[in-house]
Structures are given as structure tokens and as C-alpha cells.
Design an enzyme around this catalytic site. Structure first.
Site, PDB file in Angstrom:
ATOM      1  N   GLU A 123       0.861  -1.184   0.000  1.00  0.00           N
ATOM      2  CA  GLU A 123       0.000   0.000   0.000  1.00  0.00           C
ATOM      3  C   GLU A 123       0.897   1.233   0.000  1.00  0.00           C
ATOM      4  OE1 GLU A 123      -2.798   0.423   3.223  1.00  0.00           O
ATOM      5  OE2 GLU A 123      -3.836   2.043   2.229  1.00  0.00           O
ATOM      6  N   GLY A 264       2.828   2.377  10.903  1.00  0.00           N
ATOM      7  CA  GLY A 264       2.535   1.568  12.082  1.00  0.00           C
ATOM      8  C   GLY A 264       2.413   0.089  11.760  1.00  0.00           C
ATOM      9  N   MET A 266       0.318  -2.885   8.636  1.00  0.00           N
ATOM     10  CA  MET A 266      -0.361  -3.015   7.352  1.00  0.00           C
ATOM     11  C   MET A 266      -1.260  -4.241   7.330  1.00  0.00           C
ATOM     12  SD  MET A 266      -0.870  -1.752   4.418  1.00  0.00           S
ATOM     13  CE  MET A 266      -2.058  -2.516   3.331  1.00  0.00           C
ATOM     14  N   GLU A 267      -2.474  -4.024   6.826  1.00  0.00           N
ATOM     15  CA  GLU A 267      -3.557  -5.008   6.931  1.00  0.00           C
ATOM     16  C   GLU A 267      -3.600  -6.038   5.806  1.00  0.00           C
ATOM     17  OE1 GLU A 267      -4.045  -1.648   6.209  1.00  0.00           O
ATOM     18  OE2 GLU A 267      -5.642  -1.411   4.722  1.00  0.00           O
ATOM     19  N   ASN A 268      -2.466  -6.428   5.212  1.00  0.00           N
ATOM     20  CA  ASN A 268      -2.475  -7.433   4.150  1.00  0.00           C
ATOM     21  C   ASN A 268      -3.347  -8.627   4.536  1.00  0.00           C
ATOM     22  OD1 ASN A 268      -0.107  -5.928   3.079  1.00  0.00           O
ATOM     23  ND2 ASN A 268       0.857  -6.834   4.882  1.00  0.00           N
ATOM     24  N   HIS A 300      -6.858  -2.432  15.019  1.00  0.00           N
ATOM     25  CA  HIS A 300      -7.055  -1.673  13.775  1.00  0.00           C
ATOM     26  C   HIS A 300      -6.790  -2.553  12.552  1.00  0.00           C
ATOM     27  CE1 HIS A 300      -6.920   2.067  11.293  1.00  0.00           C
ATOM     28  NE2 HIS A 300      -6.086   1.340  10.566  1.00  0.00           N
ATOM     29  N   GLU A 301      -5.641  -3.192  12.533  1.00  0.00           N
ATOM     30  CA  GLU A 301      -5.293  -4.007  11.358  1.00  0.00           C
ATOM     31  C   GLU A 301      -6.231  -5.211  11.248  1.00  0.00           C
ATOM     32  OE1 GLU A 301      -3.419  -2.400   9.486  1.00  0.00           O
ATOM     33  OE2 GLU A 301      -2.628  -1.050  11.027  1.00  0.00           O
ATOM     34  N   HIS A 304      -9.531  -4.196   9.762  1.00  0.00           N
ATOM     35  CA  HIS A 304      -9.472  -3.953   8.315  1.00  0.00           C
ATOM     36  C   HIS A 304      -9.914  -5.186   7.523  1.00  0.00           C
ATOM     37  CE1 HIS A 304      -7.987   0.009   7.396  1.00  0.00           C
ATOM     38  NE2 HIS A 304      -6.830  -0.118   7.994  1.00  0.00           N
ATOM     39  N   GLU A 323     -10.063   3.843   6.207  1.00  0.00           N
ATOM     40  CA  GLU A 323      -9.254   4.293   7.344  1.00  0.00           C
ATOM     41  C   GLU A 323     -10.083   4.990   8.423  1.00  0.00           C
ATOM     42  OE1 GLU A 323      -6.654   2.988   7.871  1.00  0.00           O
ATOM     43  OE2 GLU A 323      -5.804   2.419   5.936  1.00  0.00           O
TER      44      GLU A 323
HETATM   45  N1  TRP Z   1      -3.107   0.920   5.680  1.00  0.00           N
HETATM   46  C1  TRP Z   1      -2.211   0.975   6.792  1.00  0.00           C
HETATM   47  C2  TRP Z   1      -3.067   1.172   8.028  1.00  0.00           C
HETATM   48  O1  TRP Z   1      -3.723   2.137   8.190  1.00  0.00           O
HETATM   49  C3  TRP Z   1      -1.186   2.043   6.772  1.00  0.00           C
HETATM   50  C4  TRP Z   1      -0.339   2.248   5.577  1.00  0.00           C
HETATM   51  C5  TRP Z   1      -0.637   2.936   4.492  1.00  0.00           C
HETATM   52  C6  TRP Z   1       1.008   1.898   5.426  1.00  0.00           C
HETATM   53  N2  TRP Z   1       0.450   3.052   3.664  1.00  0.00           N
HETATM   54  C7  TRP Z   1       1.454   2.437   4.216  1.00  0.00           C
HETATM   55  C8  TRP Z   1       1.879   1.192   6.191  1.00  0.00           C
HETATM   56  C9  TRP Z   1       2.770   2.324   3.804  1.00  0.00           C
HETATM   57  C10 TRP Z   1       3.186   1.083   5.773  1.00  0.00           C
HETATM   58  C11 TRP Z   1       3.650   1.649   4.599  1.00  0.00           C
HETATM   59  O2  TRP Z   1      -3.156   0.337   8.844  1.00  0.00           O
HETATM   60 ZN    ZN Z   2      -5.674   1.516   8.577  1.00  0.00          ZN
END
Ligand code: TRP
Ligand code: ZN
Length: 877
Positions: A123, A264, A266-268, A300-301, A304, A323
Site C-alpha cells: 500500500e 505503524g 499493514m492489513e495485508n 485496527h489491522e 481492516h 481508514e
Molecule cells: N493501511 C495501513 C493502516 O492504516 C497504513 C499504511 C498505508 C502503510 N500506507 C502504508 C503502512 C505504507 C506502511 C507503509 O493500517
Molecule cells: Zn488503517
């Protein structure tokens, strides 16, 4: 060279010319030359259209269509783009082989190495750094991923979904694993991880009785520090079932903690990747605030999975769709797990500190922006935190049941889709029959609305009339605005502190305890009000607005002592403190005598000692506005040195007037027993430490000695850091030895050292700039690790008001040099740091000129990344 970036506009959105139904990826991992084979099942939406795939620093090795190589005249490849001029008009398979270099990837986007382990961050637009692709969120495909690597270097091989195959590759030292994710997803949710990692395992039984394996991967030796994250994960999974009816959907849920990460977490899908500071905790390295942060980010993650993964965004303008909503969900989770009232205060503090200045400065933008030149720069407080406030208002307007009905309809209608804010709002309008067209302005109008209130009591008629007005200040590109729908939760507080009843209310669409302010000006007349009330407005901070209540200090002190709404008691205390500090700042600047009024200070002590109140709430009351809060409220011609001077005078008065009482309070609340991170014990520690911080304003040796003793006897990070922070942030001599002890204690612990770097950077003394410069070459610091950079440089620019804003401009110059250098390696982190200049226009003339000079110097560089170019341009505009 600067890439010329053409702005992207919401109004230009077009559906993609091609769909991709399945993606089959094959990674052959090697540090400097990883081969990626991508097989894409393509289906034309616009038969015959050229196929334009995104790329970023990828090297094309081979390309074929339906298993036949195509001549080089049939396509055009640059590191940024792959165009196939005349693809088949029927569905076809496109195979692309690319080569990438994870070791050289210092941007931490795409596939990179962190501590020798491979990980990905896709992302928003990182997938195109792995292979050429339609790298946009409205292209949803089912992924199968094969990863092959050296068995010794990377015993762990992970990707999204469920593991369906794997084993040794005979006759080699390599092995492989195959993962399949049955849920269609956009490329930004792809992830792969490979390395030598420790594992913590647990499991969770979902509400329908399915067993899900839970895996947390971390650096070897740190497994014990994953226990709290695992616990938070299980609580999150249960909460989403109870609060929203959402169940987890794969056989396994994995979290990987990495030490080099731009944000912080990432919600993969099924494979969340985390900055390790949001996973690892034990009492010796993590503060209560760290534990709370871990709980929030884990939740949070995880949340998602439904708000982001199962239902995603059509395009990046819709970012708040996932978000804002997911922040709202994580805030609600923490409120249910901890104290709702205290959580609300903490969240509003963050909103005021981060989002309000953004909305008041050159970087202001709507919750749903309409144009961007670099999407990385729109992961902002406005999109996240104001976005969450918008959801909170929606709930206030629709009520608990209406809100839940709208959410249910949203999940039912849009599962498996990439959607828009319009789709989201339509679910609520359709589920409740309400017209949300005016409410929708919250998504398109930037700037913090300003509300003024004026009340008049008529004793003879027993009526109270309340006149409310709203206006929205101009923001970049938006001069005039329309009135918004602002829910104002309220109470009419009577002389004995209880809310007064009224028989009817006209003119404000009053429902229960909410006034619906929808016009530029409205007068609400309450009938049957038996005594003159003090209005308590915007209870629970029911809307992200500024409100001028015009209440006297006496009335505000009354609310501080009696309001039934805890949030507004806190607001009253902050309001009084801010007004006092603004007046005192003016006094300092003009060389006038102190104007401080002790009545407020006495009220503080009274609330702090009231054992009928939650300790965590009392701690919030004792946390006086910081220098940045005061600067924000002053808003123009800001002199950081005068603000610091005023705050010092207040701190001195507090210490001399109630210091003894607070020291006693700290003594009797501070010994909580064996450390436990639960909210109640954290609240007692917070109260003790907040009280202690207010005892040193006269720099009395006895008071400082007490803090040093607390530092030395602390058996947990919370108390140790709180004491050290008092020594550092007041610039006391005693900090030097204590910082040394602290650094030594955590010499092998990067997360501990981050705390040390941060405290070194916030010391409010002229020597700090040189100290920070020196620390950039300290072995504990790293020019490539975002956490180290944010601790030291982010701490200096973001939390040291007087030294960053030195009157000679040397703070700005150092910072500009650092950002310019960092931009070459990690543009995303450089651009985020640069946001520290977002309020430069509000500074007094001398500093403003120096800040502008530093910004212009950055802008003059001809090799800026698109990230930093975008921030510097908008900041200067
Ligand atoms: N989508 C992630 C979250 O809100 C955050 C995120 C967006 C992110 N872009 C990123 C994390 C780039 C790392 C690098 O939880
Ligand atoms: Zn998020």
C-alpha cells in the site's frame, strides 16, 4: 531528477480497461536479484484497448501472452510502465518475468530486506515495484503465491491466505511454499515474508465454531514479548463478532513484526505486517501507553479484514472509507476494553494536536480529497482521525440501531467489492430512510468549523434561548462553504450541578440530548427551565469543531467541578488553562507582571484528590496544555519562547501552591504493586506520574530529588520513563546522569533506545541542537531505520518547540539538511517528517522568515522525490 507528477483527480476516475481474475506469482528469492514470475488471467473490459501496466524500478526479463513470447515491437517497457499495444480481444494469460533488488530497496516499499528478512509493503503503490501490474485498488484478483528461497537463510515462507503446498527442492539447499488466498483482493493487500523468524502460536474459535490458527512471527528471542499482542488479537476477534457481527474468514491469521517499517502496520489479507514497536512488549521495555498503542494497532489491522479487505476502496480518493471507519472501530474497541470516558479524552487530544493544525494550515484537505499528486502524503490525520469523527457523528445522528442497520447493509451489499463514499452513505440512507446529503459535506469541505454559542435565561417565562452560529474558514482551493450538519450533544446544568429538565425545545431539531445544528445560525428556545443553566455543549466532543461558549471563568470552573459529562469537565479544565496561558504569554512578551489566577490551580488539586473519580481521568485533568497546544490556540504571530516562558510561570505557581499535595498524591497512588498493563493500574500510574510532573515547577532540589528517586526505584518502563521525562523536559542537570543510566540499560534494545533518543531531543536547552546533531552519528542511531529517525529527528522537530524554532533558524537549517539527505533513501519518511513545518505560517515574523528560507532551500533542490516535492510545494503555497 524530479519526476514530473501530473495531479490525479477524483473527477477523472475511469473503470479499468482490463480485469485480472487470477494472479499466480512465483518468487525466487535472492538478496540482490530476486526473480518474480507473474501469470495474470486477463479479461478485457474494453476489447482492443492498449494494456498499460504500472511499474516502478522493475527490470523486465521476459514477457509472453498465452505461453508465446511476443516480439519487442508489440510492447514498450520502461522501469515505470509496460504497454502492450494490441492485446488479444478475448481473455488471455499474460506472463511477466521481472528482476528486482530487495537489498537496494531503501524506500521500504515493494519487496525489501529488514534485518536480513524479506518482507513487502504494497500500500498504496508498492506492488508495481515487484512486477508490472494494474496497481489500483479496483482491480480485484485471486492470488496464488509460490515462494522459493534458501532453506538456511529463510526457513519461514509466508504469503496471504492458506498454505496449500511446500517442501524441499530435491538436490538443492532451497525449499518452497505455496499459498492460496481465495478472497479476491487488490494488489495493495498482497504480502510475502521470508526469513529466519521466531514463532508464537495460539488459536481462536470463531462464533460459528471454526478454529483459526494464530501465528505471530518476530525476531528470535523476542517471542515472550508477543504475549500481549496475541491477547489483544484474540480480544479484537471476539469484539468484532459481538459489536459488528463480523467473523474471521481464513484458516490462519498471521502477524509479522519487522524492525524497518515506514508506518505503524499493514492489513495485508491474512498476513499483517507490523512495525515491531506495535507488537513487542514487556514491563521492562514498554510503557502503559505502548501497551495501549499495541492494543489499538493490532485491533485496527485486524478490523481492516472487513473494512478494507473484504470491502475495499474503488480508488485512493476513497481512503477514508477504510481508514476513518477502521479508526472509529478501533477507538470503540479500546473504549469497550478500557474506560470509555478516558479513551475519548485521549482520542480528542490526538485530534486536536494533529488534525486541527493540519486543517488550519497550508496542508488542509477534505476528508475525501479531490486531487493529489502523491498518494503517500494523504495518509493523514484528516483522513484517519477526522474521518473517524465523521463516522462517530453519523452514529450520533442515526442512533445506535440505525448505525448498526446501515453497517449491516453495507457489509451485505458490498462484500467483495471496491466501493466509494457514496456507496457507503447510501447503505445508511437506505437502512434508515434518512437524508444524508447535507451530512456528506463533511467529506468535501476542509477546515475546522467554528461554532459560537450565546445563551439567555428569562426567569419570568422560565425559558432559556441558545443561539448557535457556525462558519467554516477558507482552506486551500476552497473559499466559500455551506453550513454543515453538526450534532451538538448538550445538557443544561442547573445550580446544584444536575442537568435541568425542560418541557419543550423549538428551533434546533433537538432529539434527546442532541441539537442538530444545520443552518448558519439557529436559536433554540427551551421552555420550562426552572433555573438559570450553565450550558454544557458538545458533550463527548460530539463534532470535530471549535466552539466558543463565551462562558466566564466562574462558569467554566463550575463545569469543571460538576458537569455530568466527564469529557466536558476535562474540556473546561483545558479551556481555563489555555485562556490563562494565552494571557500569560502576552504578559511575558510585553514584559508585564504575571496575571495568573490561583483559583484554577486550587480547582485542579481538588479534582486530583477526588477519590470518587477514576484515576486515569484525574491524570488527564492534571496534564496541562503543552507548548504546541498553546501555540495552536494562539494561532498567529506565535512566539514559542514566550509560550514556554508563560508555561514555566504557571508550572511554578502550581508547584508552590499545590506541589506538596500533589507529591503526597503521587506517593499514595504510585505504588500499584506488581506491574500489570490493565487499564486500572495504568490509570493509577498515570495519576501518580502526572501529579509528580506538577511538583517540580520551582526546580526545588527536594522535588527534583523525589523524581530522581522515582527514576531509580522504578520497576517498570512506565514509571522509569515518566520520571526521566520530567528531568529531560525541564532541562534539569540531573537528567544527564539519568539519561546515561537509561541508555546503558537499553544498550541492546532498539525500542528502548528510541525512548532515549526522543528524550535527548526534547531537552529545552540551547545545547540540544548540537546534541541531536552528534547523536545522528551515534552507533545506536541509524540513517535507514524509520523508528530511530522518528525518535530523534521527529522528536526534535515535533516535540521541542523552543529548540526547533530557535530564533537563529539553526533548528530549521539542521532539519532541512536532514530531510534533504533522507529523501534520497526514504522519500516517504522524509515527506512525513517535513510535515513538522505545517504551522510555519502562524509563527511570528522573524521565525516565519527563517522557516520559509529553509523550506525554499528544500524546494530549490532539483532531485527531490515526488513525496517531498509535493509536501514542500503545498506547505509554501
Ligand atoms: N493501511 C495501513 C493502516 O492504516 C497504513 C499504511 C498505508 C502503510 N500506507 C502504508 C503502512 C505504507 C506502511 C507503509 O493500517
Ligand atoms: Zn488503517
Amino acid at each position: 531528477m524530479t519526476k514530473e507528477t501530473t495531479p490525479v483527480r477524483l473527477s477523472d476516475y475511469r473503470a479499468p480497461d482490463y480485469a485480472i481474475d487470477t494472479v499466480s506469482l512465483d518468487f525466487s528469492l535472492a538478496p540482490t536479484a530476486t526473480q518474480v514470475t507473474a501469470q495474470l488471467a486477463m479479461r478485457p473490459n474494453t476489447p482492443g484497448a492498449p494494456l498499460v501496466l504500472d511499474g516502478d524500478e522493475v527490470k523486465l526479463i521476459a514477457i509472453s501472452i498465452n505461453e508465446e513470447y511476443i516480439p519487442s515491437s508489440a510492447y514498450e517497457a520502461t522501469p515505470q510502465q509496460l504497454t502492450i499495444k494490441a492485446p488479444p480481444r478475448e481473455p488471455f494469460t499474460l506472463e511477466i518475468v521481472t528482476e528486482i533488488n530487495p537489498k537496494a530497496n531503501t524506500k521500504l516499499m515493494g519487496l525489501y530486506l529488514s534485518n536480513g528478512n524479506y518482507c513487502t509493503q504494497c500500500e498504496a503503490e508498492g506492488f508495481r515495484r515487484i512486477t508490472y501490474f494494474l496497481d489500483r485498488p479496483d482491480v480485484l484478483a485471486v492470488y496464488t503465491t509460490r515462494i522459493e528461497a534458501s532453506k538456511a537463510a529463510a526457513p519461514v515462507l509466508l504469503s496471504n491466505g492458506n498454505r496449500i503446498d511446500g517442501g524441499d527442492i530435491p538436490g538443492t539447499t532451497r525449499h518452497f511454499a505455496v499459498w492460496h488466498d481465495p478472497f479476491p483482493k487488490p494488489s495493495y493487500l498482497f504480502a510475502a515474508v521470508a526469513g529466519d523468524l521466531g514463532l508464537v502460536e495460539d488459536s481462536f474459535t470463531t462464533m460459528s465454531g471454526r478454529e483459526v490458527a494464530l501465528h505471530i512471527y518476530c525476531e528470535h528471542g523476542k517471542e515472550a514479548r508477543c504475549a500481549y499482542a496475541m491477547d489483544a488479537l484474540k480480544r479484537s476477534m471476539r469484539w468484532d463478532e459481538t459489536a459488528f457481527g463480523r467473523e474471521y474468514d481464513l484458516d490462519i491469521f498471521m502477524i509479522v513484526a519487522v524492525s524497518d517499517f515506514n508506518m505503524g502496520a499493514m492489513e495485508n489479507k491474512g498476513l499483517n505486517v507490523f512495525n515491531d514497536k506495535y507488537v513487542l512488549a514487556d514491563p521492562d521495555i514498554a510503557t502503559d501507553a505502548d501497551y495501549a498503542g499495541i492494543e489499538t494497532v493490532i485491533a485496527h489491522e485486524y478490523f481492516h479484514n472487513w473494512t478494507g479487505d473484504r470491502i475495499t476502496c474503488r480508488d485512493w480518493f476513497q481512503l477514508c472509507l477504510k481508514e476513518g471507519l477502521t479508526v472509529f472501530r478501533d477507538q470503540e474497541f479500546s473504549s469497550d476494553e478500557r474506560s470509555r470516558g478516558v479513551k475519548r479524552i485521549a482520542d480528542v487530544r490526538t485530534l486536536l494536536a494533529r488534525q486541527f493544525p493540519e486543517d488550519a494550515g497550508p496542508l488542509a484537505h477534505p476528508v475525501r480529497p479531490e486531487v493529489y499528486s502523491e498518494i503517500n502524503n494523504f495518509y493523514t490525520a484528516t483522513v484517519y482521525d477526522k474521518g473517524a469523527e465523521v463516522i462517530r457523528m453519523l452514529k450520533a445522528i442515526l442512533g445506535e440501531d440505525g448505525f448498526r442497520a446501515g453497517m449491516d447493509l453495507y457489509f451485505e451489499r458490498h462484500d467483495g467489492q471496491a466501493v466509494t463514499i457514496e456507496d457507503f452513505l447510501a447503505s445508511f440512507a437506505d437502512a434508515t430512510g434518512k437524508d444524508l446529503s447535507q451530512f456528506k459535506l463533511w467529506y468535501s469541505q476542509a477546515g475546522t468549523p467554528e461554532v459560537t454559542a450565546e445563551g439567555r435565561y428569562d426567569a419570568r417565562r422560565q425559558t432559556y434561548s441558545l443561539s448557535l452560529k457556525q462558519s467554516i474558514p477558507p482552506t486551500p482551493g476552497q473559499q466559500t462553504k455551506s453550513p454543515m450538519h453538526i450534532p451538538v450533544r448538550f445538557g443544561l446544568v442547573g445550580p446544584n450541578g444536575a442537568d435541568l429538565a425542560f418541557t419543550s425545545a423549538t428551533g434546533g431539531g433537538v432529539e434527546d440530548d442532541v441539537i442538530h445544528l444545520t443552518e448558519a445560525a439557529q436559536t433554540i428556545v427551551f421552555e420550562g427551565v426552572s433555573a438559570p443553566p450553565v450550558p454544557s455543549l458538545l458533550r463527548g466532543f460530539s463534532a470535530p469543531v471549535k466552539i466558543a461558549t463565551g462562558l466566564s471563568q466562574t462558569d467554566q470552573l463550575f463545569l469543571l467541578r460538576t458537569d455530568a459529562d466527564a469529557f466536558n469537565r476535562w474540556r473546561a479544565s483545558q479551556q481555563i488553562a489555555i485562556q490563562t496561558l494565552i494571557a500569560e504569554t502576552a504578559a511575558v512578551r510585553s514584559g508585564a507582571q504575571s496575571k495568573l489566577d490561583p483559583a484554577f490551580v486550587d480547582a485542579l488539586a481538588e479534582v486530583a484528590e477526588d477519590d470518587s473519580l477514576e484515576p486515569a481521568f484525574r491524570a488527564q485533568i492534571l496534564q496541562l496544555p503543552g507548548e504546541a497546544d498553546i501555540a495552536r490556540e494562539i494561532g498567529h504571530d506565535v512566539d514559542p519562547a514566550a509560550i514556554a516562558g508563560a508555561r514555566k510561570r504557571l508550572m511554578a505557581m502550581v508547584a508552590s501552591r499545590i506541589g506538596k499535595r500533589l507529591a503526597e498524591l503521587a506517593e499514595r497512588t504510585g505504588n500499584v504493586g506488581d506491574y500489570s498493563p490493565d487499564a486500572a493500574s495504568a490509570g493509577r500510574r498515570a495519576l501518580a506520574n502526572a501529579a509528580l510532573a506538577l511538583t517540580v515547577g520551582q526546580a526545588a532540589p527536594e522535588a527534583i530529588g523525589r523524581v530522581v528517586a522515582r527514576f531509580e526505584s522504578a520497576d517498570n518502563m512506565t514509571d522509569r520513563l515518566a520520571a526521566l521525562s520530567i528531568l529531560a523536559s525541564n532541562g534539569f542537570e540531573e537528567r544527564i546522569a539519568a539519561l546515561e543510566t537509561f541508555q546503558d540499560r537499553y544498550r541492546d534494545d532498539p525500542l528502548g533506545l528510541d525512548k532515549w533518543l526522543m528524550l535527548e531531543a526534547v531537552v529545552p536547552l540551547e545545547t540540544t541542537l548540537d546534541r541531536v546533531k552528534a547523536l545522528t552519528t551515534h552507533p545506536a542511531f541509524s540513517l535507514t531505520n524509520p523508528n530511530r529517525i522518528r525518535a530523534l529527528i521527529g522528536g526534535f522537530a515535533g516535540s521541542n518547540q523552543t529548540q526547533f524554532n530557535r530564533p537563529d533558524g539553526a533548528g530549521y537549517d539542521f532539519f532541512a539538511d536532514f530531510v534533504l539527505d533522507l529523501d534520497k533513501r526514504n522519500p516517504q519518511t522524509a515527506a512525513r517528517l517535513l510535515v513538522s513545518f505545517r504551522s510555519w505560517k502562524a509563527l511570528e515574523a522573524g521565525r516565519r522568515a527563517l522557516a520559509e528560507k529553509a523550506l525554499r532551500r528544500i524546494a530549490a533542490s532539483d532531485s527531490l522525490s515526488s513525496d517531498t516535492r509535493d509536501i514542500v510545494t503545498r506547505t509554501l503555497a
